[in-house]
Scaffold this motif. Structure first.
Motif, PDB file in Angstrom:
ATOM      1  N   GLY A  33      -2.543 -15.006   8.799  1.00  0.00           N
ATOM      2  CA  GLY A  33      -1.295 -14.806   9.519  1.00  0.00           C
ATOM      3  C   GLY A  33      -1.437 -14.016  10.797  1.00  0.00           C
ATOM      4  N   SER A  34      -2.481 -13.201  10.913  1.00  0.00           N
ATOM      5  CA  SER A  34      -2.671 -12.431  12.144  1.00  0.00           C
ATOM      6  C   SER A  34      -3.310 -13.290  13.234  1.00  0.00           C
ATOM      7  CB  SER A  34      -3.543 -11.198  11.889  1.00  0.00           C
ATOM      8  OG  SER A  34      -4.902 -11.558  11.766  1.00  0.00           O
ATOM      9  N   GLN A  56      -1.022  -5.018   3.034  1.00  0.00           N
ATOM     10  CA  GLN A  56      -1.523  -6.239   3.681  1.00  0.00           C
ATOM     11  C   GLN A  56      -2.035  -5.977   5.101  1.00  0.00           C
ATOM     12  OE1 GLN A  56       1.534  -6.156   2.169  1.00  0.00           O
ATOM     13  NE2 GLN A  56       1.166  -7.423   0.368  1.00  0.00           N
ATOM     14  N   ALA A  57      -1.823  -4.758   5.577  1.00  0.00           N
ATOM     15  CA  ALA A  57      -2.361  -4.389   6.900  1.00  0.00           C
ATOM     16  C   ALA A  57      -3.122  -3.079   6.741  1.00  0.00           C
ATOM     17  CB  ALA A  57      -1.240  -4.249   7.920  1.00  0.00           C
ATOM     18  N   HIS A  60      -5.339  -7.754   8.282  1.00  0.00           N
ATOM     19  CA  HIS A  60      -4.283  -7.612   9.280  1.00  0.00           C
ATOM     20  C   HIS A  60      -3.046  -8.380   8.859  1.00  0.00           C
ATOM     21  CE1 HIS A  60      -8.035  -6.589  11.303  1.00  0.00           C
ATOM     22  NE2 HIS A  60      -7.320  -5.822  12.068  1.00  0.00           N
ATOM     23  N   ALA A  61      -3.212  -9.275   7.908  1.00  0.00           N
ATOM     24  CA  ALA A  61      -2.062 -10.016   7.369  1.00  0.00           C
ATOM     25  C   ALA A  61      -2.361 -10.455   5.933  1.00  0.00           C
ATOM     26  CB  ALA A  61      -1.741 -11.221   8.247  1.00  0.00           C
ATOM     27  N   ALA A 112      -1.746   3.308   5.923  1.00  0.00           N
ATOM     28  CA  ALA A 112      -1.183   2.163   6.653  1.00  0.00           C
ATOM     29  C   ALA A 112       0.231   1.871   6.178  1.00  0.00           C
ATOM     30  CB  ALA A 112      -2.062   0.936   6.475  1.00  0.00           C
ATOM     31  N   GLN A 113       0.892   1.004   6.949  1.00  0.00           N
ATOM     32  CA  GLN A 113       2.294   0.708   6.680  1.00  0.00           C
ATOM     33  C   GLN A 113       2.478  -0.230   5.499  1.00  0.00           C
ATOM     34  OE1 GLN A 113       0.416  -0.153   9.310  1.00  0.00           O
ATOM     35  NE2 GLN A 113       1.213  -1.918  10.440  1.00  0.00           N
ATOM     36  N   SER A 114       1.422  -0.979   5.180  1.00  0.00           N
ATOM     37  CA  SER A 114       1.558  -2.001   4.139  1.00  0.00           C
ATOM     38  C   SER A 114       0.176  -2.318   3.598  1.00  0.00           C
ATOM     39  CB  SER A 114       2.201  -3.249   4.766  1.00  0.00           C
ATOM     40  OG  SER A 114       1.599  -4.427   4.292  1.00  0.00           O
TER      41      SER A 114
END
Lengths: 235, 421
Positions: B207-208, B81-82, B107-108, B77-79
């Motif tokens: 946050g998502s 947190q995701a 997802h956040a 994944a990109q981060s």
């Protein structure tokens, strides 16, 4: 003699116990109806319309519940540059593994590139998602006008709306996304219909190992808390 | 035993530490005999005082279990947190996943919700909207149910080929817990769903602000608005203080940090049910609303992380099976790559939409073996092979991989993830 006395005692005890149960059912545990009627428990508070409006951020594909406000493609380019480009790229091309927002339109079968332009079926849901979840590092920090503007800019990058497009509740509802009809929302599964064969289910001579993960070299090591990589996948 | 003789035992133990081995029971029975040597009962932990009740107000596993942890794939994944981390199924003995093992999907990121400020709004097409605080929610009648929770991307890396040599990574996007909370139907009856209300939207407070649409029939059936997880409050990773449990359906529908329920006439077609969590098929069209987790199973011993270390001989092959369509009816195990199968024993309890444990004895002859498990659920559905699954889903799929797993046991006892064709 003894047995009949015992019998009598048990019967008496049984009567007392039953009586206790009946009493407690009335006094302590009022029976709950199978389906509780409206307001049966009377717990919590009833919110007023103003409170509900504050919570109500979900948009539907037909644009219902889109809020007042608007945003142009040009305004969107500015906000996007400041809030979005560091992850999604100036032109929606994506930075590192962050999602690409642009490209692949009309080529889902061959490119498998899922972007806002190629894959997302409804323009109002672009607004909904940006409004509820973006920017990633500070969700719910944009104004309605800013969300409209970013939506306009992303749709324009994908060639879905013209340069002079102004996004608002009405115009977004009228946008037809390229992949609007690309989804089957009726689950066709189960997709396989095997029977549980127990013996001679396959030809042992025909069985071949088609892939072996021990040779892929991309499994993170699993020997301890500090995992290190054996490699990176070829995409 | 007198104090003097106990002291003698202590001294004896220290003196005899390097001595010859005899049975521990012999030594205990004749503690006063100096000739008795040290044995397994005289290890260091038996010579000293353990830690007191003031040491660990909240317990933790043995330090020797330090490798039994969640892990993630850095390139996935990109981060962080995701991303997702994976349950160490190789270390899970029974059907309950320890709360510290339970896989994560954010997802956040993992947020920290103050329970005193938490509120649940129930609105939309209802007769009386309702705003609940946590203590309000906990006053309603409650249930406790054991259900699995699986990410539809469990096994995603294995669609193109056998890629990750690890059960944790191939199957670890699943976990199973006892959930305690209020039945969603109780809350919906309390607010009164209007006749035109046919769908429920569940929204998270992270946050998502993740949203999923759920048909009213499922919402009124067995969903739980849960605050308890395996004997304690829901973990922050799982949505503290409250998450939705939608038994047997996609993990992402079990919205974490739940903050809002809305009743409407039709689905919302949210980001998480259009842009994400839909399956793009080889023909260019996509499958949406693939809610139910189909029957699946995997052998958790042996597996790449837990090879056969004792040489040829007896082993109990163990694993897990589950289905979102009800109960597991049977699990069959093959030792020859799916040519022949033998029915395994299901270990109680066998529960609805719950991980079920299976076992089967194996006298390993020391020769290479291709071992597989195949689940059958109460609808009669039989878990497919990867070849069968791929014929429908293609090699570029992401979700819905419920194919039979093949572990290749080598002569040295090591185990590799392979696919057969």
């Amino acid at each position: 003699m003894f047995s009949s006395a015992k019998l009598f005692a048990s019967a008496a005890f049984g009567t007392v116990a039953l009586g206790t149960l009946a009493v407690s059912a009335v006094a302590v545990a009022a029976p709950v109806p199978a389906a509780e009627p409206l307001g049966y428990y009377a717990i919590g508070m009833t919110p007023d319309a103003a409170q509900i409006a504050q919570w109500s951020i979900a948009i539907k594909p037909d644009g219902s519940n889109l809020p007042p406000g608007s945003g142009t493609v040009d305004a969107g380019a500015t906000v996007y540059g400041a809030e979005c480009a560091m992850c999604h790229g100036t032109f929606g091309e994506g930075v590192d593994a962050y999602p690409k927002l642009v490209g692949g339109v009309g080529a889902l079968k061959t490119q498998k590139l899922k972007t806002v332009g190629s894959y997302w079926p409804y323009a109002p849901i672009v607004y909904d998602y940006i409004n509820r979840a973006m920017p990633f590092y500070a969700p719910r920090s944009l104004s309605n006008d800013q969300v409209y503007a970013i939506t306009a800019y992303i749709l324009n990058l994908n060639g879905i709306v013209p340069d002079n497009f102004v996004a608002d509740a009405k115009s977004l509802a009228a946008v037809k996304m390229p992949n609007r009809d690309g989804f089957n929302f009726k689950d066709p599964r189960p997709l396989t219909h095997d029977v549980a064969c127990m013996a001679h289910c396959a030809d042992p001579k025909a069985l071949t190992v088609t892939s072996d993960a021990s040779k892929s070299g991309i499994t993170p090591r699993t020997t301890g808390p500090v995992d290190t990589m054996q490699g990176t996948p070829t995409k | 035993m007198a104090r003097a003789s106990r002291r003698k035992m202590f001294k004896f133990g220290a003196a005899a530490a390097g001595g010859a081995l005899v049975a521990a029971s012999t030594r205990v029975a004749s503690a006063a005999v100096p000739a008795a040597p040290a044995g397994p009962l005289d290890d260091a932990w038996g010579h000293s005082l353990g830690a007191g009740v003031d040491d660990r107000p909240y317990g933790q596993p043995s330090k020797y279990e330090k490798d039994a942890i969640r892990r993630y794939v850095p390139w996935l994944a990109q981060s962080p947190q995701a991303d997702a981390s994976f349950t160490p199924l190789q270390d899970q003995p029974g059907i309950i996943t320890a709360n510290g093992y339970f896989f994560e999907r954010y997802h956040a990121g993992r947020i920290s919700v103050d329970p005193a400020k938490w509120e649940l709004m129930i609105m939309g097409l209802v007769k009386t909207p309702l705003l609940l605080k946590l203590e309000d929610l906990k006053r309603f009648p409650s249930v406790s149910r054991i259900h699995f929770l699986e990410c539809p991307a469990n096994g995603a890396t294995e669609w193109p080929a056998a890629q990750l040599n690890s059960i944790q990574y191939t199957h670890g996007l699943i976990a199973c817990a006892e959930w305690t909370g209020v039945k969603l139907s109780t809350l919906l009856n309390e607010v009164g769903v209007k006749p035109e209300g046919k769908w429920l939207l569940a929204e998270g407070g992270d946050g998502s602000h993740l949203t999923r649409s759920i048909p009213l029939e499922k919402a009124m059936d067995d969903c739980i608005v849960a605050w308890g997880q395996n004997g304690e409050a829901l973990r922050p990773e799982q949505g503290y203080p409250v998450r939705l449990i939608v038994p047997g359906w996609q993990g992402n529908q079990m919205v974490k940090w739940l903050r809002r329920l809305e009743i409407g006439t039709s689905p919302w077609y949210t980001h998480e049910e259009t842009a994400s969590y839909t399956e793009l098929l080889p023909n260019g069209t996509a499958l949406g609303f693939t809610w139910v987790a189909e029957a699946k199973s995997v052998i958790s011993f042996p597996c790449p992380e837990k090879p056969l270390t004792g040489g040829p001989g007896f082993y109990e092959v163990r694993g897990f099976a589950w289905t979102g369509r009800g109960k597991i009816k049977a699990v069959d195990v093959s030792f020859d790559g799916g040519v022949n199968y033998t029915r395994a024993a299901l270990q109680e309890p066998v529960l609805d939409k719950c991980m079920t444990r299976f076992t089967i004895p194996w006298h390993w002859d020391g020769k290479p073996a291709m071992i597989q498990s195949r689940a059958i659920d109460e609808t009669g559905y039989v878990q497919p092979t990867i070849v069968e699954a791929r014929a429908v889903m293609g090699t570029a799929a992401v979700y819905l991989n419920n194919a039979i797993q093949t572990w290749n046991v080598l002569a040295d006892g090591s185990v590799n993830n392979v696919q057969l064709g």
